[in-house]
Design a protein around this motif. Structure first.
Motif, PDB file in Angstrom:
ATOM      1  N   CYS A  10       0.810  -1.231   0.000  1.00 54.84           N
ATOM      2  CA  CYS A  10       0.000   0.000   0.000  1.00 54.84           C
ATOM      3  C   CYS A  10       0.840   1.277   0.000  1.00 54.84           C
ATOM      4  O   CYS A  10       0.544   2.210   0.743  1.00 54.84           O
ATOM      5  CB  CYS A  10      -0.981   0.007   1.151  1.00 54.84           C
ATOM      6  N   GLY A  52      -7.388  -4.854   5.032  1.00 54.74           N
ATOM      7  CA  GLY A  52      -6.181  -4.157   5.454  1.00 54.74           C
ATOM      8  C   GLY A  52      -6.256  -3.780   6.911  1.00 54.74           C
ATOM      9  O   GLY A  52      -7.311  -3.889   7.546  1.00 54.74           O
ATOM     10  N   ALA A  90      -4.639   1.793   3.983  1.00 58.42           N
ATOM     11  CA  ALA A  90      -4.435   0.539   3.253  1.00 58.42           C
ATOM     12  C   ALA A  90      -5.584   0.266   2.299  1.00 58.42           C
ATOM     13  O   ALA A  90      -5.374  -0.062   1.121  1.00 58.42           O
ATOM     14  CB  ALA A  90      -4.262  -0.623   4.234  1.00 58.42           C
ATOM     15  N   VAL A  93      -5.589   2.526  -0.850  1.00 56.55           N
ATOM     16  CA  VAL A  93      -4.730   2.056  -1.940  1.00 56.55           C
ATOM     17  C   VAL A  93      -5.356   0.832  -2.609  1.00 56.55           C
ATOM     18  O   VAL A  93      -5.329   0.698  -3.839  1.00 56.55           O
ATOM     19  CB  VAL A  93      -3.319   1.740  -1.426  1.00 56.55           C
ATOM     20  N   GLY A  94      -5.937  -0.060  -1.825  1.00 58.62           N
ATOM     21  CA  GLY A  94      -6.609  -1.218  -2.407  1.00 58.62           C
ATOM     22  C   GLY A  94      -7.725  -0.813  -3.355  1.00 58.62           C
ATOM     23  O   GLY A  94      -7.869  -1.389  -4.444  1.00 58.62           O
ATOM     24  N   VAL A 150      -4.126  -6.114   1.583  1.00 66.49           N
ATOM     25  CA  VAL A 150      -3.264  -4.951   1.357  1.00 66.49           C
ATOM     26  C   VAL A 150      -2.332  -4.826   2.556  1.00 66.49           C
ATOM     27  O   VAL A 150      -2.778  -4.482   3.664  1.00 66.49           O
ATOM     28  CB  VAL A 150      -4.101  -3.683   1.166  1.00 66.49           C
ATOM     29  N   ASP A 152       2.003  -4.126   3.748  1.00 66.53           N
ATOM     30  CA  ASP A 152       3.435  -3.903   3.544  1.00 66.53           C
ATOM     31  C   ASP A 152       4.249  -4.825   4.452  1.00 66.53           C
ATOM     32  O   ASP A 152       3.750  -5.336   5.459  1.00 66.53           O
ATOM     33  CB  ASP A 152       3.818  -2.461   3.880  1.00 66.53           C
TER      34      ASP A 152
END
Length: 239
Positions: A10, A52, A90, A93-94, A150, A152
């Motif tokens: 993300c 997320g 998150a 971005v998804g 999502v 990192d």
């Protein structure tokens, strides 16, 4: 039941309007994310859940709206029907990644069958047992469910990383990438929350939800594993 899952990162910089002159730096990441989303479409799920980490556990059956204004760009995205709920960074971005997919964009716009899109958030400090239970809850029932996770990896890979340089970050991400490539639910379930906090692994709870949802016998592909900004980014597909 879970029929497919994709893991994507993300980074706000994945959005070209934010990257500006550095757009090309993440072309490979965008391409890998697009490939993963296409594979989710091919699985023909009855519903797609974007998952997320957030401030608290939440189920966004009616979708929600996210904004990139905090990063200096007046850009909003919607998930599902785009209700009043505010998406976590998150899920924002998804939702943006889904908007790039013709298959997903249609569902985002309609919020209806054949593959409605909903959101789910897991508290950033959720303990592993809670994450596992959350995963089982999300995929319970006869519906064919796809998960877009999502998440990192560590954010301590270089001196310019958000969490600065930590020598433990690279081996942590190598192990995380190996777990994603092998669909190793046990390794994900055993991620240590304390170490994840120290290494700024924002995706830890979402990955442990995936472990709780997946079940045995998964096939997997690791499509991307890099740390271009000192943050571990992974794209993986489980089927």
């Amino acid at each position: 039941m879970l029929v497919a899952a994709a893991v994507v990162p993300c980074p706000p910089m994945i959005v070209p309007e934010l990257a500006r002159g550095a757009v090309a730096e993440l072309d490979g990441l965008r391409a890998a994310c697009d490939q993963a989303l296409a594979a989710l479409a091919e699985a023909a799920p009855d519903r797609l859940i974007v998952l997320g980490a957030g401030e608290a556990d939440a189920t966004l059956e009616a979708g929600g709206t996210g904004s990139f204004a905090r990063y200096g760009v007046d850009l909003e995205v919607t998930l599902g029907a785009g209700a009043a709920a505010r998406l976590s960074p998150a899920l924002t971005v998804g939702a943006w990644l889904l908007g790039r997919s013709p298959w997903a964009a249609e569902r985002i716009a309609s919020g209806t069958a054949p593959s409605p899109v909903t959101g789910a958030e897991i508290a950033a400090d959720a303990e592993p047992a809670r994450c596992a239970a959350r995963g089982a809850e999300l995929v319970a029932g006869a519906d064919r469910v796809a998960l877009l996770v999502v998440a990192d990896g560590s954010a301590c890979r270089t001196e310019k990383a958000p969490g600065y340089l930590d020598a433990r970050a690279e081996p942590y991400d190598l192990a995380l990438g190996a777990a994603l490539e092998a669909a190793d639910q046990v390794a994900l379930a055993e991620l240590d929350p304390a170490l994840a906090r120290e290494l700024w692994v924002a995706g830890r709870p979402a990955l442990q939800v995936l472990a709780g949802a997946a079940g045995p016998g998964r096939q997997s592909r690791l499509l991307y594993a890099e740390a271009p900004y000192g943050v571990g980014y992974f794209v993986a597909l489980w089927s």
